[in-house]
Design a protein around this motif. Structure first.
Motif, PDB file in Angstrom:
ATOM      1  N   VAL A  14      -9.905   6.436   0.049  1.00 53.04           N
ATOM      2  CA  VAL A  14      -8.444   6.501   0.140  1.00 53.04           C
ATOM      3  C   VAL A  14      -7.920   6.184  -1.257  1.00 53.04           C
ATOM      4  O   VAL A  14      -8.396   5.231  -1.876  1.00 53.04           O
ATOM      5  CB  VAL A  14      -7.908   5.487   1.180  1.00 53.04           C
ATOM      6  N   PRO A  15      -6.979   6.968  -1.774  1.00 47.48           N
ATOM      7  CA  PRO A  15      -6.503   6.701  -3.136  1.00 47.48           C
ATOM      8  C   PRO A  15      -6.076   5.241  -3.312  1.00 47.48           C
ATOM      9  O   PRO A  15      -5.243   4.728  -2.572  1.00 47.48           O
ATOM     10  CB  PRO A  15      -5.312   7.650  -3.283  1.00 47.48           C
ATOM     11  N   SER A  16      -6.695   4.574  -4.292  1.00 49.09           N
ATOM     12  CA  SER A  16      -6.447   3.160  -4.571  1.00 49.09           C
ATOM     13  C   SER A  16      -6.339   2.979  -6.077  1.00 49.09           C
ATOM     14  O   SER A  16      -6.731   3.846  -6.856  1.00 49.09           O
ATOM     15  CB  SER A  16      -7.583   2.298  -4.036  1.00 49.09           C
ATOM     16  N   SER A  17      -5.857   1.817  -6.489  1.00 54.74           N
ATOM     17  CA  SER A  17      -5.772   1.530  -7.925  1.00 54.74           C
ATOM     18  C   SER A  17      -7.166   1.227  -8.472  1.00 54.74           C
ATOM     19  O   SER A  17      -8.101   0.925  -7.722  1.00 54.74           O
ATOM     20  CB  SER A  17      -4.839   0.343  -8.163  1.00 54.74           C
ATOM     21  N   GLY A  18      -7.282   1.276  -9.771  1.00 50.76           N
ATOM     22  CA  GLY A  18      -8.557   0.974 -10.414  1.00 50.76           C
ATOM     23  C   GLY A  18      -9.021  -0.441 -10.152  1.00 50.76           C
ATOM     24  O   GLY A  18     -10.206  -0.694  -9.966  1.00 50.76           O
ATOM     25  N   ALA A  50       0.851  -1.191   0.000  1.00 54.03           N
ATOM     26  CA  ALA A  50       0.000   0.000   0.000  1.00 54.03           C
ATOM     27  C   ALA A  50       0.888   1.243   0.000  1.00 54.03           C
ATOM     28  O   ALA A  50       2.030   1.219   0.466  1.00 54.03           O
ATOM     29  CB  ALA A  50      -0.898  -0.016   1.228  1.00 54.03           C
ATOM     30  N   ARG A  51       0.327   2.349  -0.513  1.00 48.74           N
ATOM     31  CA  ARG A  51       1.070   3.606  -0.559  1.00 48.74           C
ATOM     32  C   ARG A  51       0.236   4.718   0.049  1.00 48.74           C
ATOM     33  O   ARG A  51      -0.995   4.653   0.067  1.00 48.74           O
ATOM     34  CB  ARG A  51       1.413   3.957  -2.009  1.00 48.74           C
ATOM     35  N   GLY A  52       0.914   5.742   0.528  1.00 49.64           N
ATOM     36  CA  GLY A  52       0.238   6.942   1.026  1.00 49.64           C
ATOM     37  C   GLY A  52      -0.593   6.694   2.270  1.00 49.64           C
ATOM     38  O   GLY A  52      -0.173   6.005   3.200  1.00 49.64           O
ATOM     39  N   ALA A  53      -1.810   7.261   2.239  1.00 50.36           N
ATOM     40  CA  ALA A  53      -2.705   7.153   3.397  1.00 50.36           C
ATOM     41  C   ALA A  53      -3.102   5.703   3.657  1.00 50.36           C
ATOM     42  O   ALA A  53      -3.273   5.297   4.812  1.00 50.36           O
ATOM     43  CB  ALA A  53      -3.948   8.010   3.175  1.00 50.36           C
ATOM     44  N   ALA A  90     -15.091  -1.210   1.125  1.00 50.51           N
ATOM     45  CA  ALA A  90     -15.615  -0.263   0.142  1.00 50.51           C
ATOM     46  C   ALA A  90     -15.261   1.169   0.502  1.00 50.51           C
ATOM     47  O   ALA A  90     -14.778   1.932  -0.346  1.00 50.51           O
ATOM     48  CB  ALA A  90     -17.134  -0.429   0.018  1.00 50.51           C
ATOM     49  N   VAL A  91     -15.474   1.552   1.754  1.00 47.34           N
ATOM     50  CA  VAL A  91     -15.192   2.924   2.169  1.00 47.34           C
ATOM     51  C   VAL A  91     -13.705   3.240   2.016  1.00 47.34           C
ATOM     52  O   VAL A  91     -13.338   4.305   1.520  1.00 47.34           O
ATOM     53  CB  VAL A  91     -15.677   3.163   3.619  1.00 47.34           C
ATOM     54  N   MET A  92     -12.862   2.294   2.403  1.00 50.53           N
ATOM     55  CA  MET A  92     -11.424   2.544   2.282  1.00 50.53           C
ATOM     56  C   MET A  92     -11.019   2.725   0.823  1.00 50.53           C
ATOM     57  O   MET A  92     -10.316   3.666   0.486  1.00 50.53           O
ATOM     58  CB  MET A  92     -10.621   1.415   2.903  1.00 50.53           C
ATOM     59  N   PHE A 137      -2.709   3.587   7.214  1.00 50.67           N
ATOM     60  CA  PHE A 137      -3.844   2.865   7.792  1.00 50.67           C
ATOM     61  C   PHE A 137      -3.476   1.397   8.019  1.00 50.67           C
ATOM     62  O   PHE A 137      -3.725   0.837   9.090  1.00 50.67           O
ATOM     63  CB  PHE A 137      -5.048   2.991   6.859  1.00 50.67           C
ATOM     64  N   MET A 138      -2.873   0.775   7.010  1.00 51.15           N
ATOM     65  CA  MET A 138      -2.491  -0.634   7.120  1.00 51.15           C
ATOM     66  C   MET A 138      -1.421  -0.841   8.193  1.00 51.15           C
ATOM     67  O   MET A 138      -1.456  -1.840   8.912  1.00 51.15           O
ATOM     68  CB  MET A 138      -1.977  -1.152   5.776  1.00 51.15           C
ATOM     69  N   ASP A 139      -0.476   0.088   8.307  1.00 47.09           N
ATOM     70  CA  ASP A 139       0.551  -0.021   9.348  1.00 47.09           C
ATOM     71  C   ASP A 139      -0.067   0.001  10.741  1.00 47.09           C
ATOM     72  O   ASP A 139       0.361  -0.732  11.628  1.00 47.09           O
ATOM     73  CB  ASP A 139       1.585   1.098   9.212  1.00 47.09           C
TER      74      ASP A 139
END
Length: 143
Positions: A93-97, A34-37, A87-89, A41-43
């Protein structure tokens, strides 16, 4: 009797969760980092050390229940808050397509299956519930 569409949706949702649960526990295929926010969150979730094993075991059991067609309303009830969080995450939160598409697919399957099993959820959605007292105890039965 289940329609072919309901069976297909149940099996597809079961495969998704059984597969991710198995992969999470056995680490068969590495997931992209995961990257960014999302990474922050995952950390935070990883720091708890108990959440991901619990989540993956939950995925495994609910996925298996859906695949076998057993306890489907219970599996859907357990998965509902998990799917809302997924779904909310992925939507906020910026995610891939691909992640957004998978989150949308899982959400749509959950809603479709919940609607298909709506008769099983009616008792849960009653505003008032009256407890039924147990019947009379037989003379030979001890408490």
């Amino acid at each position: 009797m289940e329609s072919k569409g309901t069976i297909a949706a149940r099996v597809l949702l079961g495969l998704v969760f059984f597969g991710f649960g198995l992969n999470g526990l056995l680490q068969l295929f590495p997931l992209p980092p995961a990257r960014g926010a999302a990474a922050e969150f995952m950390d935070g979730l990883l720091a708890s050390r108990y959440l991901f094993p619990l989540l993956f075991v939950t995925y495994l059991f609910t996925g298996a229940a859906l695949l076998m067609g057993r306890f489907v309303p219970l599996a859907l009830t357990i998965l509902a808050p998990i799917i809302v969080n997924i779904a909310v995450m992925h939507f906020f939160v910026p995610s891939s397509g691909a992640e957004i598409c998978l989150a949308a697919l899982v959400t749509a399957l959950e809603i479709f299956l919940a609607w298909s099993c709506r008769a099983a959820f009616r008792p849960l959605l009653r505003a008032r519930y009256q407890l039924v007292s147990p019947g009379p105890v037989d003379a030979g039965e001890q408490r």
